[in-house]
Design a protein around this motif. Structure first.
Motif, short mmCIF file in Angstrom:
data_model
loop_
_atom_site.label_atom_id
_atom_site.label_comp_id
_atom_site.label_asym_id
_atom_site.label_seq_id
_atom_site.Cartn_x
_atom_site.Cartn_y
_atom_site.Cartn_z
N GLU A 201 -12.73 -11.41 -1.44
CA GLU A 201 -11.61 -11.86 -0.61
C GLU A 201 -10.90 -10.64 -0.03
O GLU A 201 -10.64 -9.67 -0.73
N CYS A 202 -10.59 -10.69 1.26
CA CYS A 202 -9.83 -9.59 1.88
C CYS A 202 -8.38 -9.70 1.46
O CYS A 202 -7.72 -10.70 1.68
N SER A 203 -7.92 -8.67 0.82
CA SER A 203 -6.51 -8.64 0.44
C SER A 203 -6.00 -7.22 0.69
O SER A 203 -6.73 -6.25 0.56
N GLY B 129 -7.02 -3.27 8.35
CA GLY B 129 -6.09 -2.90 9.42
C GLY B 129 -5.74 -1.42 9.41
O GLY B 129 -5.65 -0.78 10.46
N LEU B 130 -5.56 -0.88 8.21
CA LEU B 130 -5.23 0.54 8.09
C LEU B 130 -6.40 1.41 8.56
O LEU B 130 -6.20 2.38 9.29
N ILE C 47 -8.72 9.65 1.97
CA ILE C 47 -7.30 9.45 1.61
C ILE C 47 -6.80 8.15 2.21
O ILE C 47 -6.13 7.35 1.54
N VAL C 48 -7.12 7.90 3.48
CA VAL C 48 -6.69 6.66 4.13
C VAL C 48 -7.33 5.46 3.43
O VAL C 48 -6.67 4.44 3.20
N TYR C 49 -8.59 5.58 3.06
CA TYR C 49 -9.28 4.50 2.35
C TYR C 49 -8.59 4.23 1.01
O TYR C 49 -8.34 3.07 0.66
N PHE C 50 -8.28 5.28 0.27
CA PHE C 50 -7.60 5.11 -1.02
C PHE C 50 -6.24 4.45 -0.84
O PHE C 50 -5.88 3.56 -1.61
N LEU C 51 -5.48 4.85 0.19
CA LEU C 51 -4.18 4.24 0.45
C LEU C 51 -4.31 2.76 0.81
O LEU C 51 -3.47 1.94 0.44
N GLY C 52 -5.37 2.43 1.53
CA GLY C 52 -5.62 1.03 1.88
C GLY C 52 -6.01 0.17 0.69
O GLY C 52 -5.79 -1.04 0.70
#
Length: 183
Positions: free
Chosen positions: A110-112, A117-118, A176-181
């Motif tokens: 499930e997308c949560s 978007g990030l 980093i962006v992936y981890f924040l997402g």
């Protein structure tokens, strides 16, 4: 209607500026770069027509099974897709074409959260710096440089810097962006 919001805000802003600064709205209207506005209008008319051809949907549907954002390979394929798309259509039109489909890129899970978007926002913003046509902002700055400083920015002159710097920033910060997402 979404188009009425910026028009109303512009009229209100000019009205307030006239009262507060005792400037006439006519002086502000003369400073507007109508060529840029016309270019954006044409770009979005073209985008609407292109979206009606169903080619964006077909391309996205073909790649969707491979762009699972919970797998490294999926994120890399999505990144390449956005880089190529941003530099074919410009980053804002590409984002408009696929933003409603990003929620479908979570595979079986499930997308949560804001991951899709990030990632789309980050990648398309940075990918716009890859080539001169990757972002309308690049074209505007290049045109202003030609008009004001008599400096001609060519596609190849731009790509010598944009190519490497975009890849370094994009892939250097992507984890980093992936981890924040994922948070």
């Amino acid at each position: 209607n979404l188009g009425l919001v910026p028009v109303g805000a512009s009229i209100l802003t000019m009205f307030v500026d006239t009262i507060v600064n005792r400037k006439y709205a006519y002086d502000v209207i003369l400073k507007i770069d109508w060529c840029v506005i016309l270019m954006f209008m044409g770009l979005f008319v073209w985008l609407g027509g292109f979206q009606n051809t169903c080619y964006p949907t077909l391309a996205f549907n073909k790649l969707q099974p491979y762009m699972d954002l919970h797998k490294i390979e999926g994120v890399l394929i999505f990144t390449v897709f956005v880089i190529v798309g941003s530099n074919l259509f410009s980053n804002v039109p590409l984002t408009i074409l696929i933003v409603h489909r990003v929620k479908d890129l979570c595979g079986a899970e499930e997308c949560s959260g804001p991951l899709g978007g990030l990632l789309l926002a980050w990648i398309s913003t940075i990918a716009g710096n890859f080539t001169l046509i990757g972002s309308v902002a690049n074209l505007i700055v290049a045109e202003k440089a030609r008009q004001v400083a008599d400096f001609r920015m060519t596609f190849w002159r731009y790509i010598r810097f944009g190519f490497l710097s975009t890849l370094v920033v994009l892939f250097g910060m992507l984890p980093i962006v992936y981890f924040l997402g994922k948070l």
